[in-house]
Scaffold this motif. Structure first.
Motif, short mmCIF file in Angstrom:
data_model
loop_
_atom_site.label_atom_id
_atom_site.label_comp_id
_atom_site.label_asym_id
_atom_site.label_seq_id
_atom_site.Cartn_x
_atom_site.Cartn_y
_atom_site.Cartn_z
N LEU A 152 -46.08 13.04 150.36
CA LEU A 152 -46.76 12.31 149.97
C LEU A 152 -46.99 11.12 151.29
O LEU A 152 -46.03 10.61 151.80
CB LEU A 152 -46.53 11.39 148.77
CG LEU A 152 -46.61 12.16 147.56
CD1 LEU A 152 -46.54 11.08 146.32
CD2 LEU A 152 -47.85 12.91 147.38
N GLU A 153 -48.33 10.93 151.63
CA GLU A 153 -48.49 9.97 152.70
C GLU A 153 -49.87 9.57 152.38
O GLU A 153 -50.50 9.70 151.74
CB GLU A 153 -48.14 10.36 154.27
CG GLU A 153 -49.49 11.50 154.54
CD GLU A 153 -49.46 11.86 156.17
OE1 GLU A 153 -48.53 11.45 156.75
OE2 GLU A 153 -50.24 12.88 156.39
N PHE A 154 -50.13 8.16 153.27
CA PHE A 154 -51.49 7.55 153.03
C PHE A 154 -52.38 7.83 154.13
O PHE A 154 -51.75 7.80 155.27
CB PHE A 154 -51.25 5.90 152.93
CG PHE A 154 -50.74 5.42 151.54
CD1 PHE A 154 -51.41 5.70 150.44
CD2 PHE A 154 -49.45 4.74 151.58
CE1 PHE A 154 -51.15 5.34 149.14
CE2 PHE A 154 -49.05 4.32 150.26
CZ PHE A 154 -49.76 4.69 148.99
N ILE A 155 -53.42 8.14 153.79
CA ILE A 155 -54.60 8.35 154.72
C ILE A 155 -55.46 6.94 154.79
O ILE A 155 -55.70 6.33 153.56
CB ILE A 155 -55.41 9.42 154.39
CG1 ILE A 155 -56.69 9.40 155.61
CG2 ILE A 155 -56.03 9.39 153.26
CD1 ILE A 155 -57.43 10.64 155.39
N VAL A 156 -55.77 6.35 155.99
CA VAL A 156 -56.48 5.26 156.01
C VAL A 156 -57.86 5.27 156.36
O VAL A 156 -58.21 6.27 157.38
CB VAL A 156 -55.90 4.07 157.25
CG1 VAL A 156 -56.69 2.90 157.46
CG2 VAL A 156 -54.44 4.08 156.95
N LEU A 157 -58.77 4.82 155.41
CA LEU A 157 -60.13 4.86 155.43
C LEU A 157 -60.78 3.57 155.67
O LEU A 157 -60.14 2.58 155.26
CB LEU A 157 -60.64 5.61 154.08
CG LEU A 157 -60.15 6.96 153.55
CD1 LEU A 157 -60.55 7.25 152.19
CD2 LEU A 157 -60.65 7.98 154.55
N GLU A 158 -61.80 3.57 156.50
CA GLU A 158 -62.44 2.53 156.54
C GLU A 158 -64.16 2.50 156.56
O GLU A 158 -64.68 3.57 156.68
CB GLU A 158 -62.08 1.68 158.01
CG GLU A 158 -62.75 2.17 159.18
CD GLU A 158 -62.26 1.65 160.64
OE1 GLU A 158 -61.52 0.66 160.51
OE2 GLU A 158 -63.11 1.72 161.52
N LYS A 159 -64.74 1.54 156.29
CA LYS A 159 -66.05 1.21 156.31
C LYS A 159 -66.78 0.18 157.05
O LYS A 159 -66.18 -0.92 156.76
CB LYS A 159 -66.69 1.35 154.88
CG LYS A 159 -68.16 1.43 154.88
CD LYS A 159 -68.74 1.26 153.57
CE LYS A 159 -70.34 1.21 153.50
NZ LYS A 159 -70.83 1.69 152.01
N ILE A 160 -67.44 0.27 158.18
CA ILE A 160 -67.66 -0.62 159.12
C ILE A 160 -69.00 -1.29 158.28
O ILE A 160 -69.92 -0.56 157.91
CB ILE A 160 -68.16 -0.23 160.52
CG1 ILE A 160 -66.90 0.20 161.03
CG2 ILE A 160 -68.74 -1.57 161.20
CD1 ILE A 160 -65.68 -0.42 161.27
N LEU A 161 -69.20 -2.49 157.93
CA LEU A 161 -70.38 -3.09 157.30
C LEU A 161 -71.43 -3.53 158.28
O LEU A 161 -71.28 -3.76 159.30
CB LEU A 161 -69.89 -4.40 156.35
CG LEU A 161 -68.83 -3.99 155.42
CD1 LEU A 161 -68.17 -5.29 154.80
CD2 LEU A 161 -69.30 -3.12 154.48
#
Length: 168
Positions: A159-168
């Protein structure tokens, strides 16, 4: 109705969040972690500390005086961190999650923050795809999955985390 959670909501939030992420009840919904982790997703003490921190906001979605959805929003100064998006398992796929995501954007705008970031367990492909359909992109950043005191990994896959982002 969406409002800000208070300390009076801790018991209801703890029950909702744990029922949606872990254990048998979570298997009624599609966002369960029950096949990956055992133990509680969050404790009453952790929720109290989150709510007491002025950088945190938990939005709650209430219907008929019952909390059926919630999301944690953390002001990280240059971005808003979104975590623990929760919808009652039997109500998933009813649009509540989408409404809470939109409200998170409103909150980010109100704080003058240009983007929202989140971490998702990397093997949660269906969940990652759902966030991508709502405008979130994979940053390419990975973070280690760190256990808390109540977690136990039952997944055979690392298990690891993936970093997601949304530019507003």
């Amino acid at each position: 109705m969406i409002t800000t959670a208070t300390l009076e909501d801790v018991l209801s939030l703890e029950k909702l969040i744990n029922s949606a992420y872990r254990g048998e009840t979570s298997k009624q919904g599609w966002t369960t972690e029950a096949n990956l982790l055992s133990g509680k997703r969050i404790t009453l003490d952790e929720l109290e500390q989150i709510i007491k921190n002025k950088n945190n906001t938990i939005l709650k979605y209430t219907k008929n005086n019952q909390i059926i959805g919630s999301v944690l929003l953390v002001n990280k100064k240059s971005k808003l961190y979104l975590g623990m998006l929760t919808v009652s398992p039997e109500l998933q796929n009813s649009g509540i999650g989408k409404i809470l995501l939109k409200e998170a954007e409103v909150h980010a705008f109100s704080l003058g923050l240009p983007k929202i970031v989140m971490t998702v367990i990397s093997i949660r492909k269906e969940l990652i795809e759902w966030y991508k359909r709502h405008g979130y992109e994979d940053t390419g950043i990975r973070e280690p999955f760190l256990l808390n005191d109540t977690d136990a990994i039952i997944s055979k896959e690392p298990l690891e985390f993936i970093v997601l982002e949304k530019i507003l």
